[in-house]
Design an enzyme around this catalytic site. Sequence first.
Site, PDB file in Angstrom:
ATOM      1  N   GLY A  15     -13.236 -67.386 -54.163  1.00 30.42           N
ATOM      2  CA  GLY A  15     -14.602 -67.124 -54.596  1.00 30.42           C
ATOM      3  C   GLY A  15     -15.354 -66.240 -53.624  1.00 30.42           C
ATOM      4  O   GLY A  15     -16.579 -66.329 -53.496  1.00 30.42           O
ATOM      5  N   SER A  18     -18.818 -63.588 -54.262  1.00 32.32           N
ATOM      6  CA  SER A  18     -20.243 -63.890 -54.451  1.00 32.32           C
ATOM      7  C   SER A  18     -20.568 -65.276 -53.927  1.00 32.32           C
ATOM      8  O   SER A  18     -19.675 -66.054 -53.574  1.00 32.32           O
ATOM      9  CB  SER A  18     -20.632 -63.798 -55.937  1.00 32.32           C
ATOM     10  OG  SER A  18     -19.955 -64.801 -56.695  1.00 32.32           O
ATOM     11  N   GLY A  19     -21.866 -65.579 -53.885  1.00 31.60           N
ATOM     12  CA  GLY A  19     -22.330 -66.919 -53.558  1.00 31.60           C
ATOM     13  C   GLY A  19     -21.865 -67.433 -52.212  1.00 31.60           C
ATOM     14  O   GLY A  19     -21.828 -66.705 -51.211  1.00 31.60           O
ATOM     15  N   ASP A  50      -6.927 -65.706 -60.344  1.00 34.37           N
ATOM     16  CA  ASP A  50      -7.643 -66.517 -61.323  1.00 34.37           C
ATOM     17  C   ASP A  50      -7.153 -67.945 -61.190  1.00 34.37           C
ATOM     18  O   ASP A  50      -6.006 -68.263 -61.518  1.00 34.37           O
ATOM     19  CB  ASP A  50      -7.373 -65.989 -62.739  1.00 34.37           C
ATOM     20  CG  ASP A  50      -8.147 -66.750 -63.803  1.00 34.37           C
ATOM     21  OD1 ASP A  50      -8.822 -67.740 -63.462  1.00 34.37           O
ATOM     22  OD2 ASP A  50      -8.068 -66.343 -64.984  1.00 34.37           O
ATOM     23  N   GLY A  76     -15.339 -72.099 -58.003  1.00 41.77           N
ATOM     24  CA  GLY A  76     -15.417 -73.146 -59.003  1.00 41.77           C
ATOM     25  C   GLY A  76     -16.244 -72.680 -60.177  1.00 41.77           C
ATOM     26  O   GLY A  76     -16.891 -71.630 -60.112  1.00 41.77           O
ATOM     27  N   TYR A 156     -17.468 -81.523 -64.879  1.00 45.96           N
ATOM     28  CA  TYR A 156     -17.843 -80.989 -63.567  1.00 45.96           C
ATOM     29  C   TYR A 156     -18.040 -82.129 -62.568  1.00 45.96           C
ATOM     30  O   TYR A 156     -17.510 -82.096 -61.446  1.00 45.96           O
ATOM     31  CB  TYR A 156     -19.123 -80.167 -63.677  1.00 45.96           C
ATOM     32  CG  TYR A 156     -19.548 -79.565 -62.350  1.00 45.96           C
ATOM     33  CD1 TYR A 156     -18.989 -78.380 -61.891  1.00 45.96           C
ATOM     34  CD2 TYR A 156     -20.490 -80.207 -61.542  1.00 45.96           C
ATOM     35  CE1 TYR A 156     -19.346 -77.848 -60.666  1.00 45.96           C
ATOM     36  CE2 TYR A 156     -20.858 -79.680 -60.321  1.00 45.96           C
ATOM     37  CZ  TYR A 156     -20.292 -78.499 -59.883  1.00 45.96           C
ATOM     38  OH  TYR A 156     -20.641 -77.982 -58.659  1.00 45.96           O
ATOM     39  N   LYS A 160     -15.520 -82.807 -59.205  1.00 42.34           N
ATOM     40  CA  LYS A 160     -15.941 -82.847 -57.806  1.00 42.34           C
ATOM     41  C   LYS A 160     -15.614 -84.187 -57.152  1.00 42.34           C
ATOM     42  O   LYS A 160     -15.310 -84.244 -55.959  1.00 42.34           O
ATOM     43  CB  LYS A 160     -17.429 -82.531 -57.705  1.00 42.34           C
ATOM     44  CG  LYS A 160     -17.767 -81.107 -58.130  1.00 42.34           C
ATOM     45  CD  LYS A 160     -16.943 -80.062 -57.376  1.00 42.34           C
ATOM     46  CE  LYS A 160     -17.310 -78.643 -57.731  1.00 42.34           C
ATOM     47  NZ  LYS A 160     -16.522 -77.635 -56.966  1.00 42.34           N
TER      48      LYS A 160
END
Length: 273
Positions: A15, A18-19, A50, A76, A156, A160
């Site tokens: 990931g 971004s973020g 991916d 995620g 979700y 987690k």
Amino acid sequence: MSTRNRNHAPIVVTGAASGIGAALATILREQGREVIGLDRVAGDGILSCDLADPDSIAAAVEQLPAELGGLANVAGVPGTAPAATVLQVNVLGPRLLSQAVESRLVADSAIVSVASVAAHNNTQPEEALEELHRAATHADIAAWLASHPIDGTAAYDTSKRVVVDWTVRTAAALIGTGVRALSVSPGPVQTPILDDFAATMGQDRMARSVATVGRHGRPEEIAAVVAFCLSPDASWLNGIDILVEGGLMAARTAAQVRDRLESQQAPTGGASS
């Protein structure tokens, strides 16, 4: 496991485009670390990967060096995605990637996975979670959902919780190898998918979070904790989940205790003579 100084081995960050992942890559590079990013779209310093596709994960791993200084499972998807996608990306993908690179991790390195305070919202019983821990393929995920039908939002939360539990199991299994495992659980963070969380969790709930701690977190605040967990300075941290949410859970717990005490002290009333 190699005993070469891990400071010379690159860290893999999923990931990274971004973020929190992008913020982490920036922090690590500022610290002089080499970073190999993995994301759905390749870019500068980022390999295409991916996490919803086991073949894509395998292809990315083939491009990684023989020795790695750590793995940050940051990527995620939120609960706006279908439940199957959420579990494939948030549970199965990081597990497959971690297992594939485990033998390449040098001594004194770490696997750090981004979970979420949403793990506390999981409603699946222990038996169901155990079944999900055993899922090894997309077919297993589909079979689990057939037995435990939930929407993306609940998936979700459950995903987690599984990340947190899997981290504990991984840490225990790796004791003695020189590799640690940790999870980091943010509250709401100002990332490109914050609106998705608002859509699934509700604007009122997000507003209550801001009212409690003053604002949402920033990507670099979460990334800084992940970077520390990856560093030799965190050598005695292992097998735990670290809350990075501005005190949100502490405030909620304190409020629950206060409400319980007030209810116990409230007069019960009764008939007068």
